[in-house]
Design a protein around this motif. Structure first.
Motif, PDB file in Angstrom:
ATOM      1  N   ILE A  82     -43.555  23.589  -4.161  1.00 19.93           N
ATOM      2  CA  ILE A  82     -44.892  23.778  -3.610  1.00 19.93           C
ATOM      3  C   ILE A  82     -45.335  25.219  -3.843  1.00 19.93           C
ATOM      4  N   VAL A  83     -46.548  25.349  -4.356  1.00 20.96           N
ATOM      5  CA  VAL A  83     -47.114  26.667  -4.631  1.00 20.96           C
ATOM      6  C   VAL A  83     -48.231  26.916  -3.629  1.00 20.96           C
ATOM      7  N   PHE A  84     -48.272  28.131  -3.082  1.00 21.81           N
ATOM      8  CA  PHE A  84     -49.243  28.441  -2.031  1.00 21.81           C
ATOM      9  C   PHE A  84     -49.889  29.795  -2.307  1.00 21.81           C
ATOM     10  N   THR A  85     -51.209  29.838  -2.196  1.00 23.94           N
ATOM     11  CA  THR A  85     -51.914  31.104  -2.432  1.00 23.94           C
ATOM     12  C   THR A  85     -53.089  31.255  -1.479  1.00 23.94           C
ATOM     13  N   SER A 102     -57.692  24.882   2.158  1.00 21.30           N
ATOM     14  CA  SER A 102     -58.216  25.000   3.522  1.00 21.30           C
ATOM     15  C   SER A 102     -59.142  26.210   3.559  1.00 21.30           C
ATOM     16  N   THR A 113     -57.203  29.119   1.355  1.00 17.77           N
ATOM     17  CA  THR A 113     -55.813  28.953   0.934  1.00 17.77           C
ATOM     18  C   THR A 113     -55.750  27.709   0.060  1.00 17.77           C
ATOM     19  N   HIS A 142     -52.821  24.924  -2.023  1.00 19.00           N
ATOM     20  CA  HIS A 142     -51.475  24.459  -2.355  1.00 19.00           C
ATOM     21  C   HIS A 142     -51.506  23.723  -3.692  1.00 19.00           C
ATOM     22  N   ASP A 154     -48.568  35.540  -8.681  1.00 21.61           N
ATOM     23  CA  ASP A 154     -49.906  35.067  -8.309  1.00 21.61           C
ATOM     24  C   ASP A 154     -49.889  34.225  -7.043  1.00 21.61           C
ATOM     25  N   ALA A 155     -48.732  33.671  -6.705  1.00 19.90           N
ATOM     26  CA  ALA A 155     -48.636  32.773  -5.554  1.00 19.90           C
ATOM     27  C   ALA A 155     -47.177  32.680  -5.146  1.00 19.90           C
ATOM     28  N   PHE A 156     -46.958  32.038  -4.024  1.00 19.27           N
ATOM     29  CA  PHE A 156     -45.629  31.875  -3.443  1.00 19.27           C
ATOM     30  C   PHE A 156     -45.141  30.455  -3.744  1.00 19.27           C
ATOM     31  N   VAL A 157     -43.841  30.299  -4.025  1.00 13.46           N
ATOM     32  CA  VAL A 157     -43.294  28.984  -4.367  1.00 13.46           C
ATOM     33  C   VAL A 157     -42.113  28.673  -3.448  1.00 13.46           C
ATOM     34  N   PHE A 158     -42.095  27.460  -2.885  1.00 11.43           N
ATOM     35  CA  PHE A 158     -40.958  27.032  -2.076  1.00 11.43           C
ATOM     36  C   PHE A 158     -40.659  25.563  -2.334  1.00 11.43           C
ATOM     37  N   ARG A 159     -39.528  25.129  -1.785  1.00  9.47           N
ATOM     38  CA  ARG A 159     -38.998  23.789  -2.063  1.00  9.47           C
ATOM     39  C   ARG A 159     -38.646  23.148  -0.731  1.00  9.47           C
ATOM     40  N   PHE A 161     -48.724  22.597   7.890  1.00 14.40           N
ATOM     41  CA  PHE A 161     -49.493  23.789   7.529  1.00 14.40           C
ATOM     42  C   PHE A 161     -50.644  23.978   8.507  1.00 14.40           C
ATOM     43  N   HIS A 174     -46.486  27.819   7.757  1.00 15.23           N
ATOM     44  CA  HIS A 174     -45.857  26.577   7.314  1.00 15.23           C
ATOM     45  C   HIS A 174     -44.640  26.284   8.175  1.00 15.23           C
TER      46      HIS A 174
END
Lengths: 324, 324
Positions: free
Chosen positions: A37-40, A83, A131, A133, B27-32, B39, B133
């Motif tokens: 999952i990418v979040f900015t 969002s 924001t 995703h 550019d963005a944050f990534v998680f799994r 959210f 999150h």
């Protein structure tokens, strides 16, 4: 308009993404993902980042979401959710608020994104904080730090058009360029293109929000390499060159907010990249190469000589040496 | 302080959550995640939702994040990440900015949360927009719509203290109550408690941000039931009752921002709930029951009779009938 009626016009009546577990209406939004999952986030302040004097709120909404989608594209991810947190001044009309959300929805629809939350509060200066995703196949994140010695450098679209469009809006002349204004108001982030490149084993990506001079330096620093850009190859639209012959070259390098992509790949992957670009009818230009370097930097080559391209624009090599 | 030095003081040097794929810096944050993802967002405007006149920025930061953690708790999720979008006026000092982040970090540390993004821009009015999150075992989301006929209603902690603390700050008397002020500045969202109730097959939850009158009505409406609250059982701290004997009862119902939890469970699950509360040393009070109803509503019972509890406070049943 009653507050509830306004909200009814804004909240989604269905979700495009099947991964939504609980949509708008509880304390929070819930979704499920088998992918990364990418979040900015991106925050815009009125009279700092946009003005209702030069842009209707439909374009303000579209453009605010475009900045986020462009970040998702730069990571190689498929956009999924957004969002919206709004601080609104009392002079906003219901029509302006609805147009703002409609503008976002226009871009969201193109990328199958769902509106999944946010809030609206009152204040003395308008703020649009968005924001977003996106989804990403595991280990297919595209980072600034992935450029390597021997790579070729590419860019999508043409550069500087958004800056040209801003000029048309701020200092309108006898005629205006609808093309440049559209490029400023309704930029097209290249998310489908970026997410469609999963067959490439390695891909360094950055989106062009502050200008290629800035983004190229980010890649050089994060990857610890030297980028060589061929000035003559940096793509500039005919419209920009015709209307602003004296500024086009500089705006292409430092204009910003084109929301195109700058990247590097191994030479053997050029063809795969071109094929995807052709498939999506996206202009793709190879503008330079990457070499190993102890000192991360960006060099701009032209028939007139070589300059160092600084993050905020370009200065002559001689000047830069003085600075160090 | 140089901008880079300030950023270095703020960005995390490690991540508590092992699910981080790519942290701050691209550019963005990534998680799994193998679990569902929750959210939420919350936006606070200076002089609307907080004031630096009554709260130092450490408490502003703590409380802004607490509102988000409370939302995550109300969904039954374990907090994991937060991001911070700031609009700052020019009068903010470096020390105030660092204290704001330190305040968030104080709560984040308690809940093993990581700061994973955000941006800071300039403006004419301060805005603190936070997103958070959380993780949730699949199908263990705790919704407002899950109350059922026959359920018992519970609440954590004591209510109205935050409102009492605000009073202490706005209208300080000869003595001040450190307890009430601490409850206002540093509320303790019950995320560990909520996330620890996964053994319960069904649990309706809502966090108390606007006051129990408002939240109870949200449950009634979302679940299509009638909530019966016993006024005498609504938990009020001794401190609040002693210092504000005339207002304590009303503030407990409509004061808001206590960030406690209101919920309903089947009577057979009372014991499991109490056991978890004892384990975490959390006060838990059963304050009423749920019954089937064609008309969603909240009734407040006391020795003096029965009233309908309206979302924004309480009015007599007679008055409400006039409204319909």
């Amino acid at each position: 308009m009653e507050e509830f009626e306004l909200i009814r016009k804004i909240i989604p009546t269905y979700y495009r993404q099947p991964s939504v577990v609980k949509g708008v209406g509880d304390d929070a939004f819930v979704f499920r993902s088998s992918e990364d999952i990418v979040f900015t986030t991106d925050t815009m302040v009125e009279e700092v980042h946009f003005s209702r004097k030069t842009m209707d709120t439909h374009a303000v909404g579209y453009r605010a979401l475009a900045a986020n989608v462009s970040d998702l594209a730069a990571m190689g991810s498929r956009p999924a959710f957004y969002s919206v947190s709004l601080v609104l001044t009392p002079d906003w009309t219901d029509e302006e608020i609805i147009a703002l959300y409609d503008g976002m929805e226009q871009l969201a629809g193109k990328h199958s994104m769902d509106l999944v939350g946010g809030d609206t509060v009152s204040g003395s200066q308008t703020v649009v904080a968005i924001t977003a995703h996106g989804y990403l196949p595991p280990d297919k994140g595209r980072y600034r730090s992935d450029a390597e010695d021997g790579d070729v450098i590419f860019v999508t679209g043409t550069l500087g058009d958004s800056r040209g469009g801003l000029e048309e809006l701020m200092n309108p002349g006898e005629s205006v360029s609808g093309h440049l204004i559209a490029r400023h108001r309704y930029p097209e982030p290249k998310a489908e293109f970026a997410a469609g490149l999963t067959s490439l084993s390695r891909l360094c990506l950055n989106d062009i929000s502050d200008g290629i001079a800035s983004e190229a330096n980010e890649i050089a620093t994060a990857s610890g390499v030297r980028l060589h850009l061929q000035k003559e190859k940096v793509p500039v639209s005919e419209e920009l060159r015709n209307r602003y012959p004296d500024q086009a070259g500089e705006w292409a390098l430092s204009g910003g907010e084109d929301f195109e992509l700058l990247g590097t790949v191994a030479p053997g992957e050029k063809e795969a990249l071109l094929e995807k670009a052709r498939e999506l009818d996206i202009r793709l230009t190879f503008i330079g190469t990457v070499s190993a370097s102890d000192l991360p930097e960006v060099l701009l080559h032209s028939p007139q000589g070589t300059e160092t391209l600084q993050p905020t624009g370009y200065t002559h090599l001689k000047e830069r040496r003085k600075r160090l």
